[in-house]
Design a protein around this motif. Structure first.
Motif, PDB file in Angstrom:
ATOM      1  N   PRO A  86       0.816  -1.230   0.000  1.00 39.30           N
ATOM      2  CA  PRO A  86       0.000   0.000   0.000  1.00 39.30           C
ATOM      3  C   PRO A  86       0.843   1.270   0.000  1.00 39.30           C
ATOM      4  O   PRO A  86       0.463   2.267  -0.623  1.00 39.30           O
ATOM      5  N   PHE A  87       1.985   1.245   0.698  1.00 40.25           N
ATOM      6  CA  PHE A  87       2.836   2.433   0.728  1.00 40.25           C
ATOM      7  C   PHE A  87       3.457   2.695  -0.645  1.00 40.25           C
ATOM      8  O   PHE A  87       3.604   3.850  -1.057  1.00 40.25           O
ATOM      9  N   ALA A  88       3.840   1.614  -1.325  1.00 37.02           N
ATOM     10  CA  ALA A  88       4.393   1.781  -2.670  1.00 37.02           C
ATOM     11  C   ALA A  88       3.329   2.353  -3.620  1.00 37.02           C
ATOM     12  O   ALA A  88       3.617   3.246  -4.432  1.00 37.02           O
ATOM     13  N   TRP A  89       2.105   1.844  -3.518  1.00 43.51           N
ATOM     14  CA  TRP A  89       1.029   2.359  -4.354  1.00 43.51           C
ATOM     15  C   TRP A  89       0.755   3.835  -4.042  1.00 43.51           C
ATOM     16  O   TRP A  89       0.516   4.649  -4.942  1.00 43.51           O
ATOM     17  N   MET A  90       0.780   4.211  -2.778  1.00 47.77           N
ATOM     18  CA  MET A  90       0.555   5.603  -2.385  1.00 47.77           C
ATOM     19  C   MET A  90       1.643   6.510  -2.951  1.00 47.77           C
ATOM     20  O   MET A  90       1.358   7.582  -3.508  1.00 47.77           O
ATOM     21  N   PHE A  91       2.913   6.093  -2.815  1.00 45.40           N
ATOM     22  CA  PHE A  91       4.018   6.926  -3.281  1.00 45.40           C
ATOM     23  C   PHE A  91       3.990   7.086  -4.799  1.00 45.40           C
ATOM     24  O   PHE A  91       4.160   8.196  -5.324  1.00 45.40           O
ATOM     25  N   LEU A  92       3.766   5.995  -5.533  1.00 42.85           N
ATOM     26  CA  LEU A  92       3.730   6.079  -6.990  1.00 42.85           C
ATOM     27  C   LEU A  92       2.488   6.836  -7.475  1.00 42.85           C
ATOM     28  O   LEU A  92       2.550   7.576  -8.464  1.00 42.85           O
ATOM     29  N   GLY A  93       1.373   6.654  -6.774  1.00 38.52           N
ATOM     30  CA  GLY A  93       0.152   7.345  -7.178  1.00 38.52           C
ATOM     31  C   GLY A  93       0.212   8.840  -6.977  1.00 38.52           C
ATOM     32  O   GLY A  93      -0.523   9.588  -7.634  1.00 38.52           O
ATOM     33  N   ALA A  94       1.086   9.297  -6.072  1.00 39.27           N
ATOM     34  CA  ALA A  94       1.202  10.734  -5.844  1.00 39.27           C
ATOM     35  C   ALA A  94       1.746  11.456  -7.071  1.00 39.27           C
ATOM     36  O   ALA A  94       1.573  12.676  -7.202  1.00 39.27           O
TER      37      ALA A  94
ATOM     38  N   GLY B 226      -6.721  11.192 -14.128  1.00 44.68           N
ATOM     39  CA  GLY B 226      -7.195  10.266 -15.144  1.00 44.68           C
ATOM     40  C   GLY B 226      -6.484   8.935 -15.087  1.00 44.68           C
ATOM     41  O   GLY B 226      -7.112   7.874 -15.255  1.00 44.68           O
ATOM     42  N   GLU B 227      -5.183   8.945 -14.854  1.00 47.70           N
ATOM     43  CA  GLU B 227      -4.448   7.683 -14.778  1.00 47.70           C
ATOM     44  C   GLU B 227      -4.817   6.894 -13.539  1.00 47.70           C
ATOM     45  O   GLU B 227      -4.859   5.661 -13.550  1.00 47.70           O
ATOM     46  N   LEU B 228      -5.103   7.583 -12.453  1.00 47.58           N
ATOM     47  CA  LEU B 228      -5.491   6.888 -11.229  1.00 47.58           C
ATOM     48  C   LEU B 228      -6.849   6.200 -11.370  1.00 47.58           C
ATOM     49  O   LEU B 228      -7.097   5.167 -10.737  1.00 47.58           O
ATOM     50  N   LEU B 229      -7.714   6.762 -12.177  1.00 45.10           N
ATOM     51  CA  LEU B 229      -9.045   6.186 -12.363  1.00 45.10           C
ATOM     52  C   LEU B 229      -9.101   5.177 -13.507  1.00 45.10           C
ATOM     53  O   LEU B 229     -10.136   4.563 -13.737  1.00 45.10           O
ATOM     54  N   ARG B 230      -8.007   4.991 -14.213  1.00 45.99           N
ATOM     55  CA  ARG B 230      -7.997   4.105 -15.369  1.00 45.99           C
ATOM     56  C   ARG B 230      -8.040   2.639 -14.931  1.00 45.99           C
ATOM     57  O   ARG B 230      -7.494   2.264 -13.894  1.00 45.99           O
ATOM     58  N   ARG B 231      -8.717   1.828 -15.729  1.00 43.66           N
ATOM     59  CA  ARG B 231      -8.758   0.383 -15.517  1.00 43.66           C
ATOM     60  C   ARG B 231      -8.354  -0.313 -16.799  1.00 43.66           C
ATOM     61  O   ARG B 231      -8.871   0.028 -17.863  1.00 43.66           O
ATOM     62  N   PRO B 232      -7.429  -1.287 -16.749  1.00 40.99           N
ATOM     63  CA  PRO B 232      -6.747  -1.789 -15.551  1.00 40.99           C
ATOM     64  C   PRO B 232      -5.752  -0.766 -14.992  1.00 40.99           C
ATOM     65  O   PRO B 232      -5.314   0.137 -15.704  1.00 40.99           O
TER      66      PRO B 232
END
Length: 325
Positions: free
Chosen positions: A76-84, A89-95
């Protein structure tokens, strides 16, 4: 004329024992265990060989389990850091994508340029620092009194501290707010600091450690004419490094991450702390700005990580010394 032999032949002298090379056990040199059977029966030697072959496999399995556990914790910390560093738009993209396709600092720039995170950061630092200092002083004093002083009502006071440990904070939330409001302290630093200057957990922690300090040290100080305050400051406090570090880290974490109390008491924008600002500005009525939320989360947890890394040795010593589970 020959004379016949009448005496029996002499027995042959025993062969000299082979000199020990220093590699055989003493029992083999003395003849208690025949050479070639050192270490027990063939079945025992085979069992030991199988056990030695299983040891690397067991160690490898242990390391694999630890790696999986650590990876699951850090994910989760890696996802938080990269998502920052991603756009909305990229955060809401699927997949989902792990690495930012177009890294951006816009989320951090919004915090620093538009939302003035410096004010919120300063409020959190002031509240956390004064709360930590108050707990280090007052919890140590109460813990010393409960551990090394005799006075009427000592057992009742310690029982009261233990009862307060079991009372949820939600129970005292409304009465505490009413008292702060009656004193006219709403939207001030005292309202954010005073209710948390002495925590029952801190009192229990310091009392447990000070109980282990030899009474002879304190008695020697008293015989030399030192008062209780001087004995506390010059004898007890220098010995309480590990529990003080542990109490400081725990108190800082609790104050830095505190959300509900500052949300209710800090009713003006200039008194918001970081968790309150993070919640109010990144979450709107209709949508959530996830990039802004993740960037703010990175800014919030960075001081906590730095503090724990710098003081983790004292934290582990304090937990081990006081017996906290």
């Amino acid at each position: 004329m020959t004379i016949p032999e009448t005496s029996a032949p002499l027995p042959a002298a025993p062969a000299p024992a082979a000199a020990s090379t220093g590699t055989e056990p003493a029992a083999v040199v003395r003849g208690a265990i025949p050479a070639g059977t050192t270490g027990g029966s063939p079945q025992q030697r085979n069992a030991r060989r199988r056990s030695s072959r299983r040891a690397p496999a067991r160690r490898t399995l242990t390391y694999a389990v630890l790696v999986v556990a650590v990876s699951a914790t850090l994910l989760p910390f890696a996802w938080m850091f990269l998502g920052a560093f991603k756009t909305q738009g990229e955060l809401l993209r699927r997949p989902i994508t792990w690495w930012p396709e177009q890294p951006t600092l816009d989320n951090f720039l919004v915090w620093f340029n538009e939302l003035h995170i410096g004010t919120f950061f300063l409020n959190s630092v002031v509240v956390a620092v004064f709360t930590v200092l108050g707990n280090l002083l007052f919890c140590s004093m109460v813990g010393y009194a409960l551990a090394k002083m005799d006075f009427p009502g000592k057992r009742f006071l310690f029982l009261l501290v233990m009862v307060m440990l079991m009372v949820p904070g939600v129970v005292t939330f409304v009465p505490l707010f009413v008292m702060v409001s009656k004193l006219g302290l709403v939207s001030t630093y005292p309202a954010l600091i005073l209710p948390f200057l002495a925590a029952p957990m801190g009192v229990f922690l310091m009392r447990q450690f000070i109980m282990g300090i030899p009474d002879s040290l304190i008695e020697a100080a008293r015989i030399d004419g030192a008062g209780e305050l001087r004995t506390f400051l010059r004898i007890v406090m220098p010995l309480c490094g590990p529990p003080l570090a542990t109490l400081g880290i725990l108190t800082f974490l609790g104050s830095w991450n505190n959300f509900l109390w500052p949300l209710v008491v800090a009713q003006t924008e200039d008194m918001y702390t970081l968790p309150v600002a993070l919640s109010l500005y990144s979450t709107g009525q209709n949508a959530t700005d996830y990039g802004l939320l993740l960037a703010g989360s990175v800014l919030v947890i960075t001081p906590i990580i730095l503090l724990f890394v710098s003081l983790q040795r004292y934290f582990i010593q304090g937990v081990a010394a006081t017996g906290i589970k």
